[in-house]
Design an enzyme around this catalytic site. Sequence first.
Site, short mmCIF file in Angstrom:
data_model
loop_
_atom_site.label_atom_id
_atom_site.label_comp_id
_atom_site.label_asym_id
_atom_site.label_seq_id
_atom_site.Cartn_x
_atom_site.Cartn_y
_atom_site.Cartn_z
N CYS A 58 -15.08 9.51 2.68
CA CYS A 58 -16.33 8.78 2.48
C CYS A 58 -17.35 9.12 3.57
O CYS A 58 -18.55 8.96 3.38
CB CYS A 58 -16.07 7.28 2.47
SG CYS A 58 -15.26 6.64 3.94
N ASP A 118 -11.31 4.98 14.49
CA ASP A 118 -10.68 4.88 13.17
C ASP A 118 -9.91 6.18 12.93
O ASP A 118 -10.50 7.26 12.82
CB ASP A 118 -11.76 4.69 12.10
CG ASP A 118 -11.18 4.44 10.72
OD1 ASP A 118 -9.97 4.66 10.53
OD2 ASP A 118 -11.93 4.02 9.82
N PHE A 119 -8.58 6.08 12.84
CA PHE A 119 -7.72 7.26 12.78
C PHE A 119 -7.34 7.65 11.35
O PHE A 119 -6.47 8.50 11.16
CB PHE A 119 -6.44 7.04 13.59
CG PHE A 119 -6.64 7.15 15.07
CD1 PHE A 119 -6.51 8.37 15.72
CD2 PHE A 119 -6.98 6.04 15.82
CE1 PHE A 119 -6.71 8.48 17.08
CE2 PHE A 119 -7.18 6.13 17.19
CZ PHE A 119 -7.04 7.36 17.82
N GLU A 120 -7.96 7.05 10.36
CA GLU A 120 -7.58 7.34 8.98
C GLU A 120 -7.77 8.82 8.64
O GLU A 120 -7.06 9.38 7.81
CB GLU A 120 -8.41 6.46 8.04
CG GLU A 120 -7.95 6.53 6.60
CD GLU A 120 -8.65 5.49 5.73
OE1 GLU A 120 -8.99 5.83 4.59
OE2 GLU A 120 -8.82 4.36 6.20
N ILE A 197 -9.03 2.51 1.22
CA ILE A 197 -10.02 1.54 1.68
C ILE A 197 -9.89 0.24 0.87
O ILE A 197 -9.98 -0.86 1.41
CB ILE A 197 -11.44 2.10 1.56
CG1 ILE A 197 -11.67 3.20 2.62
CG2 ILE A 197 -12.48 1.00 1.74
CD1 ILE A 197 -13.04 3.81 2.60
N GLY A 198 -9.67 0.36 -0.44
CA GLY A 198 -9.49 -0.82 -1.28
C GLY A 198 -8.29 -1.64 -0.86
O GLY A 198 -8.36 -2.87 -0.76
#
Length: 434
Positions: A58, A118-120, A197-198
């Site tokens: 995103c 943020d490590f995503e 994310i959801g």
Amino acid sequence: MENFKLSQNTTFYALGLSYKKADALIRGKFSLDAEGQSDLLAQAKTEGIESLIVISTCNRTEIYGWASHPYELIKLLCGHTKGSVEEFQQFGYIYKNSQAVSHMFRVGTGLESQILGDFEIISQIRTAFSRSREKGLADTFLDRLVNTVIQASKKVKTETKISCGAASVSFASVQYIIQNAADVGNKNILLLGTGKIGRNTCVNLLKHTKNSHITLINRTRHKAELLARRLNVIVKGYGDLKEELQRADVLVVATGAQSPTIDKTLLGLHKPLLILDLSIPRNVDADVKEIPGVTLMHLDDLSQIADETLERRKQHIPAAEAIIEDLKSELYAWVNGRKCAPTIHALKAKLNEIVSTEFAFQKKKAIHFDEVQMDLVSSRIIQKLIGHFASHLKEENTPVDQSIEFIEKVFQIGRFMPDRSSWPTEEKYRINLS
């Protein structure tokens, strides 16, 4: 090592677009779903690109790989997305060699994330590499680089406090809902899309709102049911979407659709509704704001919400950068070893060739030429010479590329450089390639 360059024939590039310069609309044009990424890799393979990975989240779409010119990679990106070369020229960035390596380290350790720490993204890099390896597009260098970046990510996460405290897009979303939806514990909340994310948003909603009126809808119902069983929330079918929209007080959209799934016509509302669109590309049409009482917030809006957690995280950036520098040094030491090896082997072959030629000449002139003894002496001399060259190339302050070039020039063991005159000039794109 600012002059890092592994290959004489190609350059290692990192190029793409991110939230820093490209808004959600532009990022949406350049986004790639799983199928699009696979198609891009397949074309790269047919065009002779040897090693490449592509990530699309995103916040960013990026390509890391080897090319004779960045236009090769720009063409791939634009050819498989809705973005144009002109838009890339305006909003994109290109890094090469050491800057490209540094960029991947910063991205993988959360320093370039839209919300610091943020490590995503590291899971996206890991998945991208696996996809490239399956298609035969991951060379030894990319393998080593990605694994070192993963190692850096783990060390930064465990040895610094850059990710401490609750701060993420999903957390910011929930905080916004709490602050802007009165009596949130009794609101009907509809979550469309159960990707990462959801899922995270749903977990945060349950944790921070104690709401028991959360409904999940996903195109693939099975995925929603798996999450619902774990979190004890309601699941509805995709065919129930319009009906559930009429009941919802808060709508969170986090799908991977390539075009809007929610618009003014679908809503048809006559009541207030708070909508959070956490999707790239945007999955909620801006026309919903024409409906009285409807409030629309997008991912980029939520990411601007600053709090004390992010300010505290900034204090740990120097520690994270120190870890990156240590692991980059280890990577470059490995690179230098691989870079020097062909030159050392070629130099040894050249010296042996010189000795053989001289032997043949001396054997014709000398009556009692001791070939065995001379071979032993010459081998020892060659080995000592090679040792001196190798030691010099391994020294920390040695300008490796210049030294290799000098050795190859003196001993006439140079390499072929391809003609790139058919490519457009880098200046055409007016993008900083430093």
